[in-house]
Write a protein that holds these residues in place. Structure first.
Motif, PDB file in Angstrom:
ATOM      1  N   ASP A  24      -5.215  13.788   7.659  1.00 37.46           N
ATOM      2  CA  ASP A  24      -5.464  14.398   6.359  1.00 37.46           C
ATOM      3  C   ASP A  24      -4.506  13.750   5.367  1.00 37.46           C
ATOM      4  OD1 ASP A  24      -5.692  15.930   4.102  1.00 37.46           O
ATOM      5  OD2 ASP A  24      -5.558  17.867   5.110  1.00 37.46           O
ATOM      6  N   LEU A  25      -5.054  12.915   4.497  1.00 36.37           N
ATOM      7  CA  LEU A  25      -4.189  12.146   3.587  1.00 36.37           C
ATOM      8  C   LEU A  25      -3.481  13.033   2.562  1.00 36.37           C
ATOM      9  CD1 LEU A  25      -6.390   8.985   2.914  1.00 36.37           C
ATOM     10  CD2 LEU A  25      -4.512   9.261   4.537  1.00 36.37           C
ATOM     11  N   LYS A  26      -3.931  14.266   2.377  1.00 34.82           N
ATOM     12  CA  LYS A  26      -3.245  15.189   1.482  1.00 34.82           C
ATOM     13  C   LYS A  26      -2.079  15.878   2.180  1.00 34.82           C
ATOM     14  CE  LYS A  26      -7.161  16.142  -1.576  1.00 34.82           C
ATOM     15  NZ  LYS A  26      -8.004  17.191  -2.217  1.00 34.82           N
ATOM     16  N   LYS A  27      -2.093  15.860   3.486  1.00 35.39           N
ATOM     17  CA  LYS A  27      -1.013  16.488   4.263  1.00 35.39           C
ATOM     18  C   LYS A  27      -0.004  15.456   4.731  1.00 35.39           C
ATOM     19  CE  LYS A  27      -0.140  19.193   8.455  1.00 35.39           C
ATOM     20  NZ  LYS A  27      -0.771  19.861   9.625  1.00 35.39           N
ATOM     21  N   TRP A  28      -0.505  14.321   5.241  1.00 32.97           N
ATOM     22  CA  TRP A  28       0.381  13.296   5.775  1.00 32.97           C
ATOM     23  C   TRP A  28       0.716  12.281   4.675  1.00 32.97           C
ATOM     24  CZ3 TRP A  28       2.508  14.024  10.402  1.00 32.97           C
ATOM     25  CH2 TRP A  28       1.889  14.934  11.246  1.00 32.97           C
ATOM     26  N   TRP A  30       0.811  -1.209   0.000  1.00 32.27           N
ATOM     27  CA  TRP A  30       0.000   0.000   0.000  1.00 32.27           C
ATOM     28  C   TRP A  30       0.857   1.278   0.000  1.00 32.27           C
ATOM     29  CZ3 TRP A  30       1.122  -2.674   4.429  1.00 32.27           C
ATOM     30  CH2 TRP A  30       1.472  -1.970   5.569  1.00 32.27           C
ATOM     31  N   LYS A  31       2.177   1.110   0.039  1.00 28.20           N
ATOM     32  CA  LYS A  31       3.105   2.238   0.051  1.00 28.20           C
ATOM     33  C   LYS A  31       3.935   2.263  -1.221  1.00 28.20           C
ATOM     34  CE  LYS A  31       3.562   2.416   5.107  1.00 28.20           C
ATOM     35  NZ  LYS A  31       3.207   3.841   5.291  1.00 28.20           N
ATOM     36  N   TYR A  32       4.508   3.421  -1.516  1.00 27.88           N
ATOM     37  CA  TYR A  32       5.401   3.500  -2.667  1.00 27.88           C
ATOM     38  C   TYR A  32       6.593   2.587  -2.458  1.00 27.88           C
ATOM     39  CZ  TYR A  32       2.653   7.476  -4.300  1.00 27.88           C
ATOM     40  OH  TYR A  32       1.627   8.268  -4.760  1.00 27.88           O
ATOM     41  N   PHE A  70       5.316   8.575   5.619  1.00 30.46           N
ATOM     42  CA  PHE A  70       4.331   7.530   5.346  1.00 30.46           C
ATOM     43  C   PHE A  70       4.433   7.051   3.901  1.00 30.46           C
ATOM     44  CE2 PHE A  70       2.222   9.602   9.000  1.00 30.46           C
ATOM     45  CZ  PHE A  70       2.023   8.488   9.789  1.00 30.46           C
ATOM     46  N   SER A  71       4.431   7.987   2.949  1.00 27.18           N
ATOM     47  CA  SER A  71       4.530   7.651   1.521  1.00 27.18           C
ATOM     48  C   SER A  71       3.552   6.558   1.101  1.00 27.18           C
ATOM     49  CB  SER A  71       5.968   7.268   1.157  1.00 27.18           C
ATOM     50  OG  SER A  71       6.790   8.422   1.162  1.00 27.18           O
ATOM     51  N   ASN A  72       2.310   6.717   1.531  1.00 24.37           N
ATOM     52  CA  ASN A  72       1.253   5.823   1.064  1.00 24.37           C
ATOM     53  C   ASN A  72       0.863   6.195  -0.363  1.00 24.37           C
ATOM     54  OD1 ASN A  72       0.924   4.439   3.570  1.00 24.37           O
ATOM     55  ND2 ASN A  72      -0.220   6.195   4.365  1.00 24.37           N
ATOM     56  N   VAL A  73       0.533   5.208  -1.179  1.00 23.59           N
ATOM     57  CA  VAL A  73       0.114   5.478  -2.552  1.00 23.59           C
ATOM     58  C   VAL A  73      -1.171   6.301  -2.522  1.00 23.59           C
ATOM     59  CG1 VAL A  73      -0.613   4.451  -4.730  1.00 23.59           C
ATOM     60  CG2 VAL A  73       1.189   3.351  -3.377  1.00 23.59           C
ATOM     61  N   ASN A  74      -1.121   7.479  -3.147  1.00 25.85           N
ATOM     62  CA  ASN A  74      -2.261   8.394  -3.072  1.00 25.85           C
ATOM     63  C   ASN A  74      -2.352   9.207  -4.363  1.00 25.85           C
ATOM     64  OD1 ASN A  74      -4.237  10.278  -2.441  1.00 25.85           O
ATOM     65  ND2 ASN A  74      -3.463  10.652  -0.374  1.00 25.85           N
ATOM     66  N   PRO A  75      -3.343   8.897  -5.213  1.00 25.11           N
ATOM     67  CA  PRO A  75      -3.471   9.632  -6.479  1.00 25.11           C
ATOM     68  C   PRO A  75      -3.857  11.092  -6.291  1.00 25.11           C
ATOM     69  CG  PRO A  75      -5.371   8.217  -6.129  1.00 25.11           C
ATOM     70  CD  PRO A  75      -4.390   7.868  -5.057  1.00 25.11           C
TER      71      PRO A  75
END
Length: 350
Positions: free
Chosen positions: A345-349, A257-259, A292-297
Motif C-alpha cells: 500500500d503506497l499510502k502506508k509504506w 525515484w526517492k526523495y 522507503f521515502s519514494n516520491v509519492n504525490p
C-alpha cells in the motif's frame, strides 16, 4: 582598520575569498545596481505579489544569493573533468537545471542547515585519500580506495530528475555506474536483504556535526532489490566534472525515484545486512520520513503537500516565485520501479 600579526593567525586558507569570486563580485553588484534585479522586484511589488516594504530585503538577499552562486560555479569549474558515456535510456528530456543552482542550493547538514552552507563551508572537506569499506553479509568484504572505485566500471552520464522531500526539484546530469556493479564485486550471500550506507563524520572538516540536528554519522539504507536496480547510481560526478565537495564528493548515491535525502553523500561505509538498517531521518522523525521515502504525490508530508513541487530556475528570481508543477509518482520513474513495490500500500509504506 589596522591588523596585528596575531590577527592573521585567525584565518585559514579556506577563509580566503577565491580570486575568481572576488573579481566577479564588482561586476555582479554593478549589474544588480543597474536594475537587473531591481526591475523584477519592483514589478512583483506593483503586481501585489510581494509588499513594497520587503523589496529592499529581497534585493539584498538576491545579491547575497548571487554571490553564493558565483562561488558554486567557481567550485565546479575547478573540479577535474570526468569523461563518461551518455546513457540515453535513462536521460530525461526535461531542461537541465543550471549548475550554479544545483551546487549552491542543497542540503548537506554536515556543513550547516542553510541551503547555501555546503557551498560556503565544504571547502574544508579533504577527499584524498578516501576509502569505502564494504562489509557484512558478503563473501568478499573489502576496503576500496576511491581510485579503485573510479576504475571498477565504465562511467555513464545519466540525466535524472531529483526531487527533494521539501517539494523542490532539479534536473542534473550525474556521472557514475550502477551500485550493483560494486555489490556484485563483494558477492552478497543469501542473508543479504538490505544495504546500509554511512557518511563521513569528521567534526574537524564538517562544522555542522557540532549541531545535534541529527544523530551522527548520517545513515541511509535500501532493500537489496532496490540497491540492485539499474537506476540506483553510485555517483562520482555531475556536469562533466568530478563532484564538488558540496554535492557529496567524492562518492554518493543518486536514487531518482526517492526523495533526495535517501541519496546519501560522501560515503565511507557500505554494509550488507539481514535486517532493515536504521536510517537518520526515519529515526529522527518516523512520522515524517519513512524507510522507503519514494516520491509519492498521494502521501503528504505532515507539514506540507507533496502533490506539487517547485523546479529551481523556473520563474522569477531563480524559482523563488516559480509556478508549481505536479509531482509524479516515483518522480516519473514508475514504469521502471513500481514492480519493486507490488502488493504494498503506497499510502502506508512511505
Amino acid at each position: 582598520m589596522a591588523f596585528r600579526r596575531s590577527d592573521w593567525d585567525k584565518y585559514r586558507d579556506n577563509d580566503v575569498t577565491p580570486e575568481a569570486v572576488f573579481n566577479q563580485r564588482r561586476k555582479l553588484i554593478q549589474a544588480l545596481g543597474a536594475g537587473s534585479v531591481a526591475g523584477p522586484l519592483e514589478g512583483l511589488a506593483a503586481a501585489g505579489r510581494v509588499g513594497a516594504a520587503v523589496v529592499g530585503a529581497l534585493g539584498a538577499a538576491t545579491v547575497a544569493r548571487a554571490e553564493v552562486k558565483i562561488a558554486g560555479s567557481v567550485a565546479l569549474a575547478e573540479c577535474a573533468d570526468l569523461p563518461a558515456t551518455k546513457n540515453n535510456r535513462w536521460a530525461t528530456l526535461e531542461k537541465v537545471t543550471d549548475s550554479s543552482l544545483v551546487t549552491t542550493y542543497n542540503n548537506f547538514y554536515e556543513f550547516g542547515t542553510d541551503k547555501s552552507d555546503p557551498a560556503r563551508h565544504a571547502l574544508s572537506l579533504k577527499t584524498r585519500p578516501w576509502s569505502v569499506v564494504v562489509e557484512g553479509e558478503c563473501n568478499r568484504p573489502r576496503t576500496f580506495a576511491i581510485e579503485d572505485l573510479l576504475k571498477l566500471a565504465p562511467m555513464e552520464e545519466r540525466i535524472y530528475k531529483f526531487r527533494c522531500v521539501e517539494a523542490w526539484s532539479v534536473v542534473v546530469p550525474w556521472i557514475g555506474y550502477p551500485l550493483s556493479r560494486l555489490l556484485k564485486a563483494v558477492e552478497p550471500n543469501s542473508r543479504a536483504k538490505f544495504v546500509a550506507f554511512e557518511t563521513l563524520a569528521d567534526p574537524q572538516q564538517m562544522p555542522g556535526l557540532r549541531s545535534p540536528v541529527l544523530d551522527w554519522p548520517y545513515k541511509e539504507g535500501l532493500r537489496m532489490d532496490e540497491a540492485m536496480h539499474e537506476l540506483a547510481l553510485l555517483t562520482f560526478g555531475q556536469y562533466g566534472k568530478v563532484l564538488p565537495n558540496q554535492s557529496g564528493a567524492p562518492i554518493r548515491m543518486v536514487l531518482p525515484w526517492k526523495y533526495g535525502f535517501k541519496s546519501i553523500k560522501s560515503i565511507v561505509r557500505i554494509r550488507l545486512t539481514e535486517k532493515q538498517p536504521p536510517t537518520s531521518w526515519n529515526d529522527s522523525a518516523p512520522r515524517e520520513y519513512g524507510f522507503f521515502s519514494n516520491v509519492n504525490p498521494m502521501v503528504d508530508h505532515p507539514r506540507w503537500s507533496q502533490a506539487t513541487e517547485r523546479r529551481l530556475g523556473e520563474g522569477a528570481l531563480g524559482g523563488l516565485f516559480a509556478p508549481r508543477r505536479k509531482t509524479e509518482l516515483f518522480n516519473g520513474y514508475a514504469e521502471a520501479v513500481q514492480g519493486l513495490y507490488a502488493g504494498l500500500d503506497l499510502k502506508k509504506w512511505f
